[in-house]
Motif scaffolding. Sequence first.
Motif, PDB file in Angstrom:
ATOM      1  N   ASN A  33       4.016  42.169 -25.201  1.00  0.00           N
ATOM      2  CA  ASN A  33       4.090  42.134 -23.733  1.00  0.00           C
ATOM      3  C   ASN A  33       2.737  41.804 -23.126  1.00  0.00           C
ATOM      4  OD1 ASN A  33       6.817  42.649 -23.495  1.00  0.00           O
ATOM      5  ND2 ASN A  33       6.557  44.863 -23.315  1.00  0.00           N
ATOM      6  N   THR A  34       1.688  42.386 -23.676  1.00  0.00           N
ATOM      7  CA  THR A  34       0.338  42.089 -23.189  1.00  0.00           C
ATOM      8  C   THR A  34       0.002  40.618 -23.415  1.00  0.00           C
ATOM      9  OG1 THR A  34      -0.443  44.342 -23.480  1.00  0.00           O
ATOM     10  CG2 THR A  34      -2.121  42.619 -23.520  1.00  0.00           C
ATOM     11  N   ALA A  35       0.321  40.109 -24.594  1.00  0.00           N
ATOM     12  CA  ALA A  35       0.044  38.695 -24.889  1.00  0.00           C
ATOM     13  C   ALA A  35       0.795  37.784 -23.925  1.00  0.00           C
ATOM     14  CB  ALA A  35       0.421  38.379 -26.331  1.00  0.00           C
ATOM     15  N   LYS A  36       2.062  38.086 -23.654  1.00  0.00           N
ATOM     16  CA  LYS A  36       2.847  37.270 -22.720  1.00  0.00           C
ATOM     17  C   LYS A  36       2.243  37.297 -21.320  1.00  0.00           C
ATOM     18  CE  LYS A  36       7.308  37.665 -25.066  1.00  0.00           C
ATOM     19  NZ  LYS A  36       8.665  38.249 -24.994  1.00  0.00           N
ATOM     20  N   TYR A  43      -4.432  32.606 -19.677  1.00  0.00           N
ATOM     21  CA  TYR A  43      -5.324  32.884 -20.807  1.00  0.00           C
ATOM     22  C   TYR A  43      -4.573  32.613 -22.111  1.00  0.00           C
ATOM     23  CZ  TYR A  43      -8.148  35.350 -17.344  1.00  0.00           C
ATOM     24  OH  TYR A  43      -8.890  35.684 -16.246  1.00  0.00           O
ATOM     25  N   ASP A  44      -4.287  31.349 -22.378  1.00  0.00           N
ATOM     26  CA  ASP A  44      -3.479  31.009 -23.545  1.00  0.00           C
ATOM     27  C   ASP A  44      -4.261  30.316 -24.659  1.00  0.00           C
ATOM     28  OD1 ASP A  44      -3.869  28.782 -21.968  1.00  0.00           O
ATOM     29  OD2 ASP A  44      -1.870  27.970 -22.303  1.00  0.00           O
ATOM     30  N   PHE A  68      -0.816  32.367 -28.743  1.00  0.00           N
ATOM     31  CA  PHE A  68      -2.068  31.725 -28.343  1.00  0.00           C
ATOM     32  C   PHE A  68      -2.356  30.484 -29.169  1.00  0.00           C
ATOM     33  CE2 PHE A  68      -2.521  36.255 -27.405  1.00  0.00           C
ATOM     34  CZ  PHE A  68      -2.911  36.218 -26.086  1.00  0.00           C
ATOM     35  N   ASP A  69      -3.051  29.546 -28.530  1.00  0.00           N
ATOM     36  CA  ASP A  69      -3.631  28.401 -29.216  1.00  0.00           C
ATOM     37  C   ASP A  69      -5.028  28.860 -29.617  1.00  0.00           C
ATOM     38  OD1 ASP A  69      -4.561  25.911 -30.035  1.00  0.00           O
ATOM     39  OD2 ASP A  69      -4.998  25.262 -27.991  1.00  0.00           O
ATOM     40  N   SER A 103     -13.555  30.751 -24.486  1.00  0.00           N
ATOM     41  CA  SER A 103     -12.824  32.017 -24.488  1.00  0.00           C
ATOM     42  C   SER A 103     -12.965  32.736 -25.826  1.00  0.00           C
ATOM     43  CB  SER A 103     -11.345  31.777 -24.190  1.00  0.00           C
ATOM     44  OG  SER A 103     -10.812  30.877 -25.136  1.00  0.00           O
ATOM     45  N   ILE A 104     -13.122  34.057 -25.738  1.00  0.00           N
ATOM     46  CA  ILE A 104     -13.217  34.912 -26.918  1.00  0.00           C
ATOM     47  C   ILE A 104     -12.331  36.128 -26.683  1.00  0.00           C
ATOM     48  CG2 ILE A 104     -14.717  36.428 -28.284  1.00  0.00           C
ATOM     49  CD1 ILE A 104     -17.036  34.570 -27.679  1.00  0.00           C
ATOM     50  N   LEU A 105     -11.532  36.474 -27.693  1.00  0.00           N
ATOM     51  CA  LEU A 105     -10.738  37.703 -27.679  1.00  0.00           C
ATOM     52  C   LEU A 105     -11.268  38.628 -28.749  1.00  0.00           C
ATOM     53  CD1 LEU A 105      -8.202  39.535 -27.085  1.00  0.00           C
ATOM     54  CD2 LEU A 105      -6.992  38.137 -28.777  1.00  0.00           C
TER      55      LEU A 105
END
Length: 159
Positions: A33-36, A43-44, A68-69, A103-105
């Motif tokens: 759910n968080t990713a969606k 933020y994909d 995510f890409d 971007s960094i996760l």
Amino acid sequence: MKILIMRHGEAEHYADTDAERALTEKGKRDSVNTAKSCVNNGYDHLDMVLVSPYLRAQQTWQAIASHFDTKQVKVCDDITPYGDARRVSDYITAVAEVEKPKSILMVSHLPLVGYLTSEFVPNINPPMFPTSGMACIEYDVINSRGELVLNIHPEINAF
């Protein structure tokens, strides 16, 4: 640059060691759910993903990776629960200056996720993260200053 800081999903309470605690089914659902929600907010794409070596963080990333890409994923021993937030933020800043990611996760743990957030966003207290919670920060590398632009809570932002 976008910095995304995520706490792992809900984990089992007991295992032989803290590092071996696995995600629950709820933890997997909440993380998805968080990713969606993250993707729906633009933020994909992730240039770099850093994941704690602990099982629950690894499983969180596995649960959300397909949303995510992503260019590169690294296991990072420095982002365990009691990692040094200053050291990690210095590392991220150095990576930003050299590699120039957009971007960094980071998939990590309490209390580190709160301390990291306050390292990147001056003048805020370290926030408490729910499991599967995420902070999205717009970070100005030149001025070493970030702004918290989005907080994602899996139950509030559920689909």
